[in-house]
Design an enzyme around this catalytic site. Structure first.
Site, short mmCIF file in Angstrom:
data_model
loop_
_atom_site.label_atom_id
_atom_site.label_comp_id
_atom_site.label_asym_id
_atom_site.label_seq_id
_atom_site.Cartn_x
_atom_site.Cartn_y
_atom_site.Cartn_z
CG HIS A 17 -1.85 1.14 1.26
ND1 HIS A 17 -2.99 1.18 0.49
CD2 HIS A 17 -1.79 2.33 1.91
CE1 HIS A 17 -3.60 2.34 0.68
NE2 HIS A 17 -2.90 3.05 1.54
N GLY B 24 -10.61 -6.35 6.09
CA GLY B 24 -10.80 -4.90 5.97
C GLY B 24 -10.09 -4.34 4.76
C1 GRF Z 1 1.31 0.51 -6.11
O1 GRF Z 1 1.53 1.87 -5.90
C2 GRF Z 1 0.74 -0.16 -4.91
O2 GRF Z 1 1.13 0.42 -3.70
C3 GRF Z 1 -0.75 0.02 -5.09
O3 GRF Z 1 -0.94 -0.08 -6.48
C4 GRF Z 1 0.24 0.28 -7.18
C5 GRF Z 1 0.59 -0.87 -8.10
O4 GRF Z 1 1.62 -0.56 -8.97
N1 GRF Z 1 -1.46 -0.96 -4.31
P1 GRF Z 1 2.23 -1.68 -9.93
O5 GRF Z 1 1.09 -2.30 -10.72
O6 GRF Z 1 2.95 -2.68 -9.08
O7 GRF Z 1 3.16 -0.92 -10.82
#
Ligand code: GRF
Length: 196
Positions: A110, A144
């Site tokens: 995240h 969650g």
């Molecule tokens: C990342 O910024 C991640 O934190 C979020 O979605 C984005 C995915 O990027 N959950 P990628 O597809 O790995 O380039």
């Protein structure tokens, strides 16, 4: 450690995991990459590496991850021998029965220092809040939204003149270090799954 990846977008985090495997810093193998978006770049990247891919049939729902699709996903991951599931930009909320198939064995990355700024576009949330730093978090997935136990976090400064794009790009650089490091901790038994 046999990994399965679920993603909806570009797959740069999956690429970072592959790079760590190639560099010999992560002893793992990606057995299957699944996406809810048949056109996602993550699928192209995986196919380019000869990794098995598949599309999750979400029955026409735009954002929901229907129960039958979750059960199918768990079945496909199991059939591929997947031991640890990594969400990498996967845009649907995981619930049972996928969680039941992989109890405390599903991770997510995240783009914020959880519990701050859960949900969408966390880098924009951080800019709007005017915080001096944000970051990224790898955590276990529970029912969650972005709430499961934290495995690793990395801080990222918010710089004067940052735009949502420049901040997200800086966070992604940190993500690409953090995800392989978190998987390594689990593989090494340093981040035991919490008891339910
Ligand atoms: C990342 O910024 C991640 O934190 C979020 O979605 C984005 C995915 O990027 N959950 P990628 O597809 O790995 O380039």
């Amino acid at each position: 450690m046999v990994l399965g990846i679920l993603g909806s977008g570009s797959g740069s985090n999956m690429q970072a995991i592959l790079d760590a495997i190639d560099a010999g810093t992560l002893d793992a193998r990606i057995a299957l990459v699944l996406s809810d978006n048949p056109h996602a770049i993550i699928l192209e990247r995986a196919r380019g590496r000869g990794i098995a891919t598949g599309v999750i049939d979400c029955r026409g729902f735009r954002t929901k991850f229907p129960e039958e699709a979750q059960a199918e996903t768990a079945g496909r991951l199991k059939a591929a021998g997947v031991e640890l599931v990594c969400l990498a930009g996967f845009m649907r909320l995981v619930k049972r029965p996928l969680l039941d198939g992989y109890p405390n064995r599903i991770l997510n990355i995240h783009p914020a220092l959880l519990p701050a700024f859960p949900g969408l576009e966390s880098w924009k949330q951080a800019l709007d809040a005017g915080v001096p730093e944000t970051g990224c978090t790898v955590h276990f997935v529970d029912e969650g939204m972005d709430t499961g136990p934290v495995i690793l976090q990395e801080r990222v400064p918010v710089l004067p003149g940052d735009t949502p794009q420049s901040l997200h790009a800086r966070i992604q650089v940190a993500e690409h270090r953090l995800y392989p490091a978190a998987i390594l901790r689990i593989a090494a038994g340093l981040a035991p799954a919490p008891s339910l």
